[in-house]
Write an enzyme that holds these catalytic residues in place. Sequence first.
Site, short mmCIF file in Angstrom:
data_model
loop_
_atom_site.label_atom_id
_atom_site.label_comp_id
_atom_site.label_asym_id
_atom_site.label_seq_id
_atom_site.Cartn_x
_atom_site.Cartn_y
_atom_site.Cartn_z
CG ASN A 1 -52.86 -28.61 -107.68
OD1 ASN A 1 -52.23 -27.82 -106.98
ND2 ASN A 1 -53.45 -29.70 -107.20
CG HIS B 1 -57.44 -31.36 -97.70
ND1 HIS B 1 -57.11 -32.08 -96.56
CD2 HIS B 1 -56.39 -31.47 -98.52
CE1 HIS B 1 -55.91 -32.60 -96.70
NE2 HIS B 1 -55.44 -32.24 -97.88
CD GLU C 1 -58.35 -32.00 -104.02
OE1 GLU C 1 -57.71 -33.03 -104.33
OE2 GLU C 1 -57.99 -31.23 -103.13
CD GLU D 1 -59.79 -41.51 -103.22
OE1 GLU D 1 -59.23 -42.06 -104.18
OE2 GLU D 1 -59.94 -40.27 -103.14
CB ALA E 1 -50.68 -44.77 -95.23
NE ARG F 1 -55.37 -27.74 -104.16
CZ ARG F 1 -54.40 -28.27 -103.42
NH1 ARG F 1 -53.26 -28.58 -103.98
NH2 ARG F 1 -54.59 -28.48 -102.15
NE ARG G 1 -48.50 -30.73 -93.94
CZ ARG G 1 -49.50 -30.77 -94.80
NH1 ARG G 1 -50.74 -30.75 -94.40
NH2 ARG G 1 -49.24 -30.81 -96.10
CG HIS H 1 -58.74 -35.23 -98.14
ND1 HIS H 1 -59.09 -34.97 -99.44
CD2 HIS H 1 -57.42 -35.46 -98.16
CE1 HIS H 1 -58.02 -35.03 -100.21
NE2 HIS H 1 -56.98 -35.33 -99.44
#
Length: 396
Positions: free
Chosen positions: A10, A179, A384, A333, A282, A90, A240, A207
Amino acid sequence: MSNSYVLVINSGSSSLKFAVIDSATGEALVTGLGECFGLPEASISWKYQGEKTEEVINTSEDHHQYAVSRVVKLLETLGLSAQFVAVGHRIVAGGETFKGTVRVTEAVIQEVERLAELAPLHNKANAIGMRAAMEAFPELPQFAVFDTAFHQTMPAKAFTFALPYELYEQHKVRRYGAHGTSHYYVSREAAKMLNKPVEQSNFITVHLGNGASVTAVKHGECVDTSMGLTPLAGLMMGTRCGDLDPSVIEFLFRKGWKQEALFEMLNKKSGFLGVSGVTSDARGVLEAMENGNPRAKLAFDIFTYRVAKYIGSYMVAIGEEVDAIVFTGGIGENSLPIRSEILSYLSVFGYKEDPQGNADARFGQSGTITSSGSKLALVIPTNEEFVIAQQSVEML
Ligand code: ADP
């Protein structure tokens, strides 16, 4: 073909994640991360049999290129080179060309490079990763798994912008989403948890990570998603802005902003970081909020309100009974207060939090976070890499 291993690569704009994954169980033999590419502090680290090793990258060679060759050498040293049957990549933007996983060829790499206009940093890095891996493992089949592919089932009313139609015809300006692999995975896992075929289920998958998006999954297919031409649209994110009146851009141009600074601001200085003035993370925003920082509280409020509004609008996109809302990604999560606030907005639709369930579903633990008698909301950790490994082996 059970218990076949796949090397999953990835390649991000300034990073490269890799893992050797068991395509039957999702377990990783080795996982690693190269980061800060292009900077003096570039490094590569990996975890093998519980032990973590880190190395600085000190070379004038392109860091993506170097990282792939370092991974090749590492897998040889660890005796894992002969363990995997395929390499899965990916890829961020597949445009309208790639509606599913494909085998990597020179033509595929060139098309990924052409589509870099949709994701400049990512697709270029993805192409470097594919080329380097083709060189390193010429005898192994390689597959490209696209982040946009799952969203290719959206109807025209969901993907077409209300702009002159020629912009779509000439330049393919439209909603592509992102995503996709994560939304695909958690919708399948949710159907398993409910013991229902995914083709007969409806989910709204949420997500929430540094990047964040919501997808309406009807009968197993994406019918709408919140990211747009690029991952800038939709929800508020770590840095963003998400959805924005386009007039803000014209207004700031008139105030003397230059294009580059403006788009850097929208992509890298907005969202949690821009509103709170504290951090894009966060956890940091929640901590500042608990310490009474009013702008951190505002960032929390905008974020949760917007997620809830998207979920509400996707009830319409699905247009049938929704089996479950599914939270995933680092925030989805783990963050109890963010999930709790979103559910409280959704009480109008019959959702009621189960505080114990919400507290238990963390740190990689799946679970139900709504009470009995409530409509259902689940937490399912995304994976993923597992999807990339599975799809690569299926293609074999
Ligand atoms: P990426 O989009 O880069 O893959 P992740 O999915 O790892 O990001 O999500 C990163 C976000 O998850 C960060 O904002 C981080 O603060 C948040 N996060 C991780 N753990 C927790 C936690 N325990 N509580 C709240 N937020 C968390």
